[in-house]
Scaffold this active site. Structure first.
Site, PDB file in Angstrom:
ATOM      1  CG  ASN A 112       9.764  35.804   7.284  1.00  0.00           C
ATOM      2  OD1 ASN A 112       8.952  35.115   6.684  1.00  0.00           O
ATOM      3  ND2 ASN A 112       9.634  37.107   7.412  1.00  0.00           N
ATOM      4  CB  CYS A 113       7.055  30.778   8.121  1.00  0.00           C
ATOM      5  SG  CYS A 113       5.862  29.718   8.938  1.00  0.00           S
ATOM      6  CG  ASP A 114       8.868  31.432  14.214  1.00  0.00           C
ATOM      7  OD1 ASP A 114       9.853  31.970  13.668  1.00  0.00           O
ATOM      8  OD2 ASP A 114       8.237  31.954  15.149  1.00  0.00           O
ATOM      9  CD  GLN A 152      13.083  30.728  10.511  1.00  0.00           C
ATOM     10  OE1 GLN A 152      13.133  30.653  11.734  1.00  0.00           O
ATOM     11  NE2 GLN A 152      13.265  31.875   9.875  1.00  0.00           N
TER      12      GLN A 152
END
Length: 121
Positions: free
Chosen positions: A9-11, A14
């Protein structure tokens, strides 16, 4: 084979995964939150790249550490801390045969993808 280490879920992670997919670069993803991080793996990264490259001192997890832990961080004790708190690792970490790379800054995305394409092809 390229392995990308990070948190799903780390931008930044991703963005990196999408860029690798778009470039047709095969990889496996290792999520720290679900699969953990071994002390041995963390120690290998520290030995190869140094504590300052591997440890994320800008994140929330770093700020939540007590002063004694932050001030006492060294190459000798960082691996145990990273294994216990894998969110402290700068992300993503790209591990490929013969090398490692850390981070995926927006300004460097194209260069990182090109370098990874060259080393894993």
């Amino acid at each position: 084979m390229l392995t990308v280490y990070g948190i799903k879920n780390c931008d930044t992670v991703q963005r990196a995964l999408k860029a690798l997919d778009a470039a047709g670069i095969a990889f496996q993803f290792h999520d720290f939150k679900s699969a953990g991080l071994s002390r041995e793996t963390a120690q290998g990264w520290i030995a190869a790249l140094g504590v300052d490259v591997v440890v994320n001192r800008k994140g929330t997890t770093w700020r939540k550490l007590d002063d004694k832990t932050r001030d006492g961080l060294s190459a000798a004790n960082a691996a145990a801390l990273l294994a216990r708190e894998p969110s402290l690792v700068k992300r993503p970490v790209f591990a490929y045969p013969g090398g490692l790379a850390v981070g995926f800054a927006k300004a460097d995305e194209a260069a990182v993808v090109a370098r990874l394409a060259a080393v894993v092809s």
